[in-house]
Design an enzyme around this catalytic site. Structure first.
Site, PDB file in Angstrom:
ATOM      1  CD  GLU A  86       0.188  -1.254   3.110  1.00 47.19           C
ATOM      2  OE1 GLU A  86       0.476  -2.162   2.301  1.00 47.19           O
ATOM      3  OE2 GLU A  86       0.332  -1.357   4.347  1.00 47.19           O
ATOM      4  CB  CYS A  90      15.715  -8.304   1.030  1.00 43.81           C
ATOM      5  SG  CYS A  90      15.932  -9.013  -0.584  1.00 43.81           S
TER       6      CYS A  90
END
Ligand code: NAD
Length: 492
Positions: A179, A284
């Site tokens: 979102e 990551c």
């Protein structure tokens, strides 16, 4: 996007405005300009998307793989045609610099290209005469409806680790992007719409936790692919599997980079700086701990401190910018608090990037590259994913000690070694207890035809994203044993 800047959902081949009254702003983290509004869709809208996907599945799975991939060829062309626009959208919503966004979109395209090999990749195998006149076959069939939930930091690439393979294998999908960065996938879905895919094969539902729970609990969703932080990955894995679903959940990371004294220091410091500070440390695969061994300590600390200070920080769309902001004001605050905590735990601030002023973008969520010297390996910050442009230096005496530290951490996403010694490199790649390994590489991101690995608390499940792992994940194996006695075909 509608005229009022509100994003819609894409369900059953059409754009549908969400019925929710809960919308949140999508904010450009460099300028703080509001780029649009994203609906927090309720579970009922996920249900509509799953129904559309389930309705499309029977015909789609009967469509031959060679015909299914024709849509992917069209999608590839559309992505390349709109490549620059997509890259700019990624920069505007995520903050990373334009070149990084371009690289991200290339990785997305490569996954579409690899998935175009599905006719070969999803082949089964067979044995003739397992007993006299009896044959055995293994074939791969799609699962049905698959859910895909993705993080903010690679809004253009990560959904592509999954959905091209899922649909090429004959599944239908419901995608729930972050979102915080939903604009890129919204645009990709406009292109998917143009690709002519039959309605219901791909569906997009915007939202947050409620939409995710809608996917995890829906009985018609057979599999869930997730990428995000470790606490949420654990939650997705346990709720999804306890509901009987196949789940692959990629989690967070704390990636150590070992620097040996024989490493080429200038090159190493550049590569480590790109790993730690590229995308403002919000990858990551960002290097987060540099473990300097023996005499590497002094030259490396000096070189990395200089690289950190030199880095040009600003808006990712501006020429010459080398690092953008972090994603939100809250994120900035969390990162800066962790820097303080590291100092309280005994680290020395070699380069302090807190609260910088970036001319022209004073309100942006910027943290400059930060280097912490001598972070105690047992401290809390040494174990915490900071997800910002912060590199902590830890000094050890031997390569064995360094590898032991790599293997003691809770995460296992990536570890890298910098050296000119072949035997040291072999020992490291053999012993490192992580899924992605770099040797003189700072961001060991697997290409689309390799699995995007990750071990321990960086991954929950068996099959990873990308390549053959994705084919394995998105298909179920059927084994057929067949006998046709000759007496049954006498009339021929
Ligand atoms: P996040 O876990 O906050 O969110 C990921 C997704 O999960 C989003 O779509 C979000 O809407 C949803 N979500 C968030 N909280 C939820 C909840 N309580 N219940 C259900 N759904 C929820 O992650 P993020 O901040 O968007 O992304 C950054 C994280 O992702 C970092 O930890 C990073 O290391 C990790 N990441 C991992 C990989 C990998 O390959 N291992 C790749 C990219 C990012």
């Amino acid at each position: 996007m509608s005229g009022n800047g509100r994003l819609s959902n894409y369900i059953g081949g059409e754009w549908r405005e969400s019925g929710t009254s809960a919308y949140v702003d999508v904010v450009n983290p460099a300028t703080t300009e509001v780029l649009g509004q994203v609906p927090l869709s309720p579970a009922g809208e996920v249900e509509q998307a799953v129904a559309a996907a389930a309705g499309a599945f029977p015909n789609w799975r009967r469509t031959p793989p060679v015909d299914r991939i024709k849509y992917l060829f069209s999608l590839r062309d559309l992505l390349l045609e709109h490549y620059e626009e997509l890259a700019r959208t990624i920069t505007m919503e995520s903050g990373k610099i334009l070149d990084e966004s371009r690289g991200e979109m290339l990785r997305a395209v490569e996954n579409v290209e690899v998935a175009c090999g599905i006719p070969l990749m999803m082949q089964g195998r067979s044995s003739e005469d397992i007993a006299s006149g009896i044959d055995e076959f293994m074939m791969r069939q799609p699962l049905g409806v698959c859910g895909i939930v993705t993080p903010f930091n690679f809004p253009g690439m990560i959904p592509f680790w999954f959905f091209p393979y899922a649909i090429a294998c004959g599944n239908t999908v419901v995608v729930k992007p972050s979102e915080r960065t939903p604009l890129t996938m919204h645009r990709v879905f406009e292109l998917l719409d143009q690709s002519g895919l039959p309605p219901g094969v791909v569906n997009l539902v915007n939202g947050a936790r409620e939409a995710v729970d809608g996917i995890l609990d829906h009985p018609d969703v057979r599999a869930v692919s997730f990428v995000g932080s470790t606490p949420v990955a654990k939650y997705i894995y346990s709720r999804g599997t306890s509901n009987g679903k196949r789940v692959q959940a990629h989690g967070g990371a704390k990636n150590p980079l070992i620097v040996l004294p024989d490493a080429e220091m200038e090159m190493t410091s550049q590569i480590v700086a790109d790993s730690a500070f590229g995308s403002a440390g919000q990858r990551c695969l960002a290097g987060s701990l540099a473990l300097t061994v023996g005499e590497a300590r002094e030259p490396f600390s000096q070189a990395i401190a200089e690289a950190a200070k030199r880095r040009v920080v600003g808006y990712g769309l501006d020429e010459g910018t080398e690092m953008g902001p972090v994603i939100t004001g809250q994120s900035k605050e969390r990162i800066q608090n962790l820097i303080q905590k590291a100092a309280d735990e005994g680290a020395r601030l070699l380069v302090d990037g807190r609260n910088p002023t970036v001319r022209g973008y004073e309100k942006g969520f910027f943290v400059r590259p930060t280097v912490l010297q001598d972070l105690p390996p047992a401290s809390e910050v040494a174990e915490t994913e900071i997800f910002g442009p912060v590199l902590s230096l830890v000094h050890v005496d031997t390569v064995d000690e360094a590898i032991a530290l790599v293997n003691r951490g809770r995460y296992g996403n990536m570890a890298c070694l910098f050296t000119t010694s072949g035997p040291a490199a072999r020992k490291f790649r053999y012993e490192a207890n992580v899924g992605n390994v770099g040797v003189n590489i700072g961001v060991a991101a697997p290409m689309a035809w390799f699995p995007f690995s990750g071990w321990r608390e960086s991954f929950f499940g068996t099959m990873h994203g990308q390549g053959m792992d994705a084919v394995e994940f998105f298909t179920q194996k059927k084994v057929v044993i067949e006998r046709w006695p000759r007496t049954w075909s006498r009339k021929f």
